[in-house]
Write a protein that holds these residues in place. Structure first.
Motif, PDB file in Angstrom:
ATOM      1  N   GLN A 204      38.815  50.013  45.522  1.00  0.00           N
ATOM      2  CA  GLN A 204      38.299  48.829  46.217  1.00  0.00           C
ATOM      3  C   GLN A 204      37.339  49.196  47.343  1.00  0.00           C
ATOM      4  O   GLN A 204      36.429  48.438  47.668  1.00  0.00           O
ATOM      5  N   HIS A 205      37.517  50.370  47.936  1.00  0.00           N
ATOM      6  CA  HIS A 205      36.702  50.783  49.081  1.00  0.00           C
ATOM      7  C   HIS A 205      35.341  51.333  48.673  1.00  0.00           C
ATOM      8  O   HIS A 205      34.481  51.554  49.530  1.00  0.00           O
ATOM      9  N   SER A 206      35.138  51.577  47.378  1.00  0.00           N
ATOM     10  CA  SER A 206      33.997  52.364  46.925  1.00  0.00           C
ATOM     11  C   SER A 206      32.975  51.513  46.177  1.00  0.00           C
ATOM     12  O   SER A 206      33.299  50.442  45.642  1.00  0.00           O
ATOM     13  N   THR A 207      31.727  52.015  46.126  1.00  0.00           N
ATOM     14  CA  THR A 207      30.667  51.362  45.356  1.00  0.00           C
ATOM     15  C   THR A 207      29.798  52.424  44.692  1.00  0.00           C
ATOM     16  O   THR A 207      28.654  52.675  45.106  1.00  0.00           O
ATOM     17  N   PRO A 208      30.301  53.097  43.662  1.00  0.00           N
ATOM     18  CA  PRO A 208      29.460  54.069  42.955  1.00  0.00           C
ATOM     19  C   PRO A 208      28.381  53.352  42.159  1.00  0.00           C
ATOM     20  O   PRO A 208      28.644  52.344  41.500  1.00  0.00           O
ATOM     21  N   VAL A 209      27.163  53.863  42.226  1.00  0.00           N
ATOM     22  CA  VAL A 209      26.023  53.231  41.560  1.00  0.00           C
ATOM     23  C   VAL A 209      25.391  54.244  40.610  1.00  0.00           C
ATOM     24  O   VAL A 209      25.127  55.379  41.008  1.00  0.00           O
ATOM     25  N   PRO A 210      25.143  53.865  39.352  1.00  0.00           N
ATOM     26  CA  PRO A 210      24.527  54.799  38.401  1.00  0.00           C
ATOM     27  C   PRO A 210      23.198  55.328  38.922  1.00  0.00           C
ATOM     28  O   PRO A 210      22.404  54.600  39.515  1.00  0.00           O
TER      29      PRO A 210
ATOM     30  N   GLY B  50      43.441  39.524  46.993  1.00  0.00           N
ATOM     31  CA  GLY B  50      43.637  38.501  45.961  1.00  0.00           C
ATOM     32  C   GLY B  50      42.397  38.311  45.109  1.00  0.00           C
ATOM     33  O   GLY B  50      42.479  38.265  43.872  1.00  0.00           O
ATOM     34  N   ALA B  51      41.239  38.228  45.764  1.00  0.00           N
ATOM     35  CA  ALA B  51      39.981  38.037  45.035  1.00  0.00           C
ATOM     36  C   ALA B  51      39.611  39.276  44.235  1.00  0.00           C
ATOM     37  O   ALA B  51      38.896  39.175  43.230  1.00  0.00           O
ATOM     38  N   PHE B  52      40.076  40.455  44.671  1.00  0.00           N
ATOM     39  CA  PHE B  52      39.780  41.694  43.946  1.00  0.00           C
ATOM     40  C   PHE B  52      40.749  41.896  42.782  1.00  0.00           C
ATOM     41  O   PHE B  52      40.352  42.359  41.702  1.00  0.00           O
ATOM     42  N   SER B  53      42.027  41.551  42.975  1.00  0.00           N
ATOM     43  CA  SER B  53      43.032  41.837  41.952  1.00  0.00           C
ATOM     44  C   SER B  53      43.030  40.834  40.803  1.00  0.00           C
ATOM     45  O   SER B  53      43.384  41.191  39.674  1.00  0.00           O
TER      46      SER B  53
ATOM     47  N   ALA C  52      46.173  46.094  45.382  1.00  0.00           N
ATOM     48  CA  ALA C  52      45.468  45.315  44.364  1.00  0.00           C
ATOM     49  C   ALA C  52      45.947  45.678  42.965  1.00  0.00           C
ATOM     50  O   ALA C  52      46.162  44.808  42.114  1.00  0.00           O
ATOM     51  N   ALA C  53      46.129  46.978  42.704  1.00  0.00           N
ATOM     52  CA  ALA C  53      46.556  47.424  41.373  1.00  0.00           C
ATOM     53  C   ALA C  53      47.963  46.931  41.056  1.00  0.00           C
ATOM     54  O   ALA C  53      48.233  46.460  39.936  1.00  0.00           O
ATOM     55  N   LEU C  54      48.877  47.026  42.016  1.00  0.00           N
ATOM     56  CA  LEU C  54      50.246  46.559  41.777  1.00  0.00           C
ATOM     57  C   LEU C  54      50.280  45.054  41.559  1.00  0.00           C
ATOM     58  O   LEU C  54      51.034  44.551  40.713  1.00  0.00           O
ATOM     59  N   SER C  55      49.462  44.314  42.304  1.00  0.00           N
ATOM     60  CA  SER C  55      49.402  42.864  42.115  1.00  0.00           C
ATOM     61  C   SER C  55      48.869  42.513  40.733  1.00  0.00           C
ATOM     62  O   SER C  55      49.416  41.649  40.039  1.00  0.00           O
TER      63      SER C  55
END
Length: 394
Positions: free
Chosen positions: A8-14, A85-88, A113-116
């Motif tokens: 959730q903290h990351s934004t890898p971009v091609p 909530g919006a991410f999970s 988020a993953a557990l939810s």
């Protein structure tokens, strides 16, 4: 195996993580590539971070990324928690239709988020914290009274998931003190690109003096840098390159730099201490290759990534005996471990090494071998997959 990496903290971009992106995003891409290289299908779930990005993109062969959740730019923990909530929800919808075999959450908010999202889907969830709140609190990286929600929730996450990946044995000890069963924990360190970080390749120009290099956050590691500068006053004939902080052109306006420069002047180190400012990813290997020693006496080193990168470049390490450094640096073989708060002892150890070039050369060979054999991404992928197998079996 279908692997879901939740970041959730990351934004890898091609197209940007090969040479221009450092830190978490680059390591996330390298990890996912190594897992896909073993024949697995990897999907990274990340946040858009305010960028105009497609819903889905390809990071590497066998690796795709899906950008989910709100398109905002804040990566503050409290903000990420409010967005869980919006991410999970998109994760749950996706996994209900296209079920992964295992979910690996990176950092604590991703774990929530993953557990939810995995609730009632019977999906095994593996958790990597990277850094624990209690550890950061102990080292003064977060103020007393801050991060209480994180410190309260991290033990609950660790006891709920199928397995926890610790980056070092020091982190494993902290996890067990939080009440997480040792049988649930596997120690798997971070990896490095041993092609990029190797003895072969260009090195920065240098003088005839012995060169020491240190890489540190000028503000966070102010005390460690003060100690190192005091040690330098006892190491005649050597120079020190300090990398870190803002870009070199902006150093003059940085309070931490001005304090360190003032101390350097008071110790009569003019002409022997150089502040390089922020060093980009592509410039780091040449700088490390140019050094006789990397000196890393940072007080908080959860992964020891810089020490490992230096060893991979054939540069021995003088390091504080904290965190991941105790695992990475083989004392007396790839470098030496020192008490971090005694400048006289630090200076004596460095002088002794610089006076014995044959020993330095032996350390250099052993350091390269250690980094390649223990910290290559191929090995880290195999060890991570073994954790997934354990979680699936459970």
């Amino acid at each position: 195996m279908k692997i879901a990496l939740v970041a959730q903290h990351s934004t890898p971009v091609p197209g940007t993580t090969d040479t221009t992106t450092a830190g978490d995003d680059a390591r996330l891409v390298e990890m996912s590539r190594s897992l896909a290289g073993e024949g697995h299908q990897v999907t990274v779930y990340a946040r858009p971070n305010g960028k105009r990005l497609p819903e889905r993109a390809t990071l590497a062969p066998g690796v795709s990324v899906e950008y989910v959740g709100p398109s905002d730019t804040s990566a503050d923990d409290s903000h990420l928690v409010r967005q869980i909530g919006a991410f999970s929800q998109p994760l749950r919808e996706q996994w209900s239709k296209d079920r992964p075999d295992v979910v690996h959450a990176l950092r604590w908010t991703s774990g929530l988020a993953a557990l939810s999202a995995a609730r009632d889907l019977q999906l095994p969830v593996v958790q990597s914290f990277d850094q624990l709140g209690v550890t950061e609190l102990r080292h003064g990286l977060i103020p007393a009274g801050a991060g209480t929600e994180r410190i309260r929730l991290e033990p609950a996450i660790g006891r709920t998931v199928s397995a926890v990946v610790a980056g070092s044995y020091d982190e494993e000890s902290d996890l067990t003190r939080l009440g997480i069963p040792r049988r649930s924990i596997r120690v798997v360190p971070t990896g490095i690109d041993t092609d990029e970080f190797s003895p072969e390749g260009p090195a920065c120009e240098r003088s005839d003096r012995h060169r020491l290099v240190t890489i540190a956050d000028l503000a966070v590691e102010q005390e460690a840098l003060n100690i190192l500068l005091r040690a330098m006053s006892r190491i005649p004939g050597a120079e020190l390159v300090v990398a870190g902080g803002p870009p070199r052109g902006e150093l003059g306006s940085d309070l931490s730099y001005r304090r360190l420069a003032k101390l350097s002047d008071s110790l009569d180190l003019g002409g022997r201490v150089f502040f390089a400012g922020q060093v980009g990813r592509t410039a780091l290997p040449p700088l490390l290759r140019s050094a006789d020693l990397l000196v890393n006496i940072n007080q908080h080193e959860p992964s020891a990534i810089t020490s490992i990168q230096a060893m991979a470049c054939g540069t021995p390490v003088v390091a504080s005996a904290v965190g991941g450094q105790v695992d990475a640096v083989v004392d007396g073989t790839t470098g030496i471990l020192v008490p971090a708060d005694r400048p006289a002892v630090l200076a004596q150890k460095i002088r002794a090494l610089l006076a014995h070039p044959m020993q330095l050369e032996a350390f250099s060979v052993a350091a390269t071998d250690r980094a390649r054999s223990r910290y290559s991404w191929d090995r880290i992928a195999h060890e991570t997959l073994a954790v997934y197998d354990t979680a699936l079996a459970a």
